[in-house]
Design an enzyme around this catalytic site. Structure first.
Site, PDB file in Angstrom:
ATOM      1  N   PRO A  23       0.785  -1.238   0.000  1.00 59.05           N
ATOM      2  CA  PRO A  23       0.000   0.000   0.000  1.00 59.05           C
ATOM      3  C   PRO A  23       0.817   1.288   0.000  1.00 59.05           C
ATOM      4  CG  PRO A  23       0.098  -0.849   2.218  1.00 59.05           C
ATOM      5  CD  PRO A  23       0.847  -1.849   1.360  1.00 59.05           C
ATOM      6  N   GLY A  24       2.139   1.181  -0.153  1.00 54.12           N
ATOM      7  CA  GLY A  24       2.971   2.371  -0.278  1.00 54.12           C
ATOM      8  C   GLY A  24       3.687   2.811   0.977  1.00 54.12           C
ATOM      9  N   ASP A  30       3.184  -1.548  -9.001  1.00 52.10           N
ATOM     10  CA  ASP A  30       2.206  -2.504  -8.499  1.00 52.10           C
ATOM     11  C   ASP A  30       1.287  -2.887  -9.660  1.00 52.10           C
ATOM     12  OD1 ASP A  30       1.333  -3.501  -5.564  1.00 52.10           O
ATOM     13  OD2 ASP A  30      -0.401  -3.451  -6.901  1.00 52.10           O
ATOM     14  N   CYS A  89       5.572 -11.032   4.549  1.00 50.01           N
ATOM     15  CA  CYS A  89       4.839 -10.928   5.815  1.00 50.01           C
ATOM     16  C   CYS A  89       4.182 -12.268   6.112  1.00 50.01           C
ATOM     17  CB  CYS A  89       3.816  -9.792   5.782  1.00 50.01           C
ATOM     18  SG  CYS A  89       2.599  -9.907   4.474  1.00 50.01           S
TER      19      CYS A  89
END
Length: 444
Positions: A238-239, A259, A363
């Site tokens: 998400p930046g 992206d 993650c």
């Protein structure tokens, strides 16, 4: 029920896919994944503000809510852009529902957010009992099995219903379950949770500071971007890491952010527009190399274009804590991620200049997506050289057949290691690579 012992209670066959080699560590890892982290971290945008200034805002908010019981707020010397908020006194916790109160049921995703300090937004409410009044106190439960039907008006009974805490109703049933006009906004204000070790601040994120997990912050620090460099963020949404890169560079140089999702890029634009160094593109990074290209102004790029590359790869996301109930139900889904990770890695190696640095991170916590990719890359690309991932806040990686103990020590894995139970909300493997050329030796 209290915290579950595994995120895979409804699909236990998946547990065997997580740690195939280091299986003795599995039970502790699974239980750790289900529990909310105890420390809250904000990353300060040092181009706009200071840790000291944002600390005042946080302290004022905490003192207003908790008075003398407000938790400790502090910075970290080795991560000067980070502000940490300690857990509350565990004596404040109440792990039992009040039998005199009505109940509200939320899904497991919403439940995980509540345990991180969020309130309940309207789309997350699955059920609310009849005659629940405005501003009435209610018990909040998460439906871990996903069996509660949206709009249920009677008490939902299930052995896989987890008590989360208590809240105050701000939207009644006729607001929440009106098909003509879907409700938005906060439906229930959380007053306490079983993880009140995470202070209920809401989200104080703004242009000056961002609520961000510590491993994500460490990841960019390991990359160590410098002013004036050309840096590629291959999977930027998400930046948050993208903006961190630009901030560490003093917004000087070029940060190319890619992206493959048009909608994610559209969401990111408002966040990234204030940085002159960031260029954002909708592009599939598995096709980022073009040997005939002559410029890095737009993708695809010529080989050896970038000084540093961050490959924060698409993954199973199992390290996002708390994992109350995994949405992955089939082993083949877990097994699909290493393929895309290898394809992205192959592109990254070609785009890295001689002597450059590549950081690979995820993650998740599965061996095939973390240490397995490292072992594959070292064998596939003999010019790459594994170096220590510093600054070090996580524990070592896990040894595999093709990754010996000395190599695994150079990785970072965030997990239930001694001293790390309070840190962060994700598990990561952070690795730096540099081609084993003279330029690389000189640089490092």
């Amino acid at each position: 029920m209290r915290y579950p012992k595994s995120p895979f209670l409804s699909c236990p066959q998946l547990e065997a896919e997580i740690l195939k080699v280091n299986s003795t560590d599995l039970a502790v890892l699974l239980e750790w994944l289900c529990v909310a982290p105890r420390t809250t971290t904000y990353r300060i945008n040092t181009l706009r503000s200071t840790v000291a200034d944002f600390k005042k805002i946080v302290l004022d908010t905490l003192v207003t809510r908790y008075g003398r019981d407000a938790p400790k707020v502090y910075g970290l010397n080795s991560l000067p852009e980070v502000l940490c908020i300690d857990p509350l006194d565990s004596n404040r916790l109440n792990y039992d529902p009040d039998p005199t109160l009505k109940e509200v049921i939320v899904d497991s995703t919403c439940g995980a957010a509540l345990l991180r300090g969020a309130h309940i937004y309207a789309p997350g409410v699955l059920a609310m009992e009849h005659r629940t009044r405005f501003e009435e106190l209610v018990n909040i439960f998460a439906d871990l099995a996903g069996r509660c039907k949206r709009g249920t008006a009677v008490r939902f009974n299930s052995a896989e219903k987890m008590f989360l805490g208590k809240g105050k109703v701000l939207m009644q049933r006729h607001h929440l379950f009106n098909d003509d006009e879907p409700a938005t906004g906060v439906a229930v204000e959380m007053l306490s949770t079983i993880s009140d070790v995470v202070p209920g601040l809401g989200n104080l994120s703004c242009a000056d500071a961002l609520l961000q997990n510590l491993p994500s912050i460490v990841c960019v620090r390991v990359l160590d971007p410098q002013p004036g460099e050309n840096v590629l963020d291959m999977c930027a949404a998400p930046g948050n890491k993208t903006t961190h890169i630009a901030e560490l560079m003093g917004d000087q140089g070029c940060v190319m952010a890619l992206d493959n999702s048009k909608s994610r890029v559209s969401t990111m634009r408002s966040k990234l527009n204030n940085y002159r160094s960031i260029q954002l593109h909708v592009f599939d990074s598995t096709k980022a190399v073009d040997a005939l290209a002559t410029s890095i102004s737009v993708p695809p790029f010529p080989c050896a274009s970038f000084d540093r590359i961050l490959l924060d790869a698409p993954c199973s996301g199992l390290g996002n804590r708390p994992q109350l109930a995994s949405k992955i139900k089939q082993p083949k889904v877990l097994q699909s991620y290493p393929n895309i990770q290898r394809r992205l890695f192959t592109q990254a190696v070609q785009l890295l200049r001689d002597g450059g640095t590549l950081v690979y991170s995820t993650c998740t916590v599965t061996e095939p997506e973390c240490e397995g990719i490292v072992a594959w890359a070292l064998k596939k690309f003999p010019d790459l050289r594994l170096v220590d991932a510093t600054p070090r806040w996580g524990g070592p990686g896990l040894p595999l057949e093709d990754l010996d103990a000395s190599q695994s020590l150079m990785l970072q894995r965030f997990g239930p290691n001694k001293g790390l139970q309070k840190v962060g909300a994700i598990s990561c493997a952070n690795i730096i690579y540099g081609p084993s050329s003279q330029a690389s030796k000189d640089r490092n």
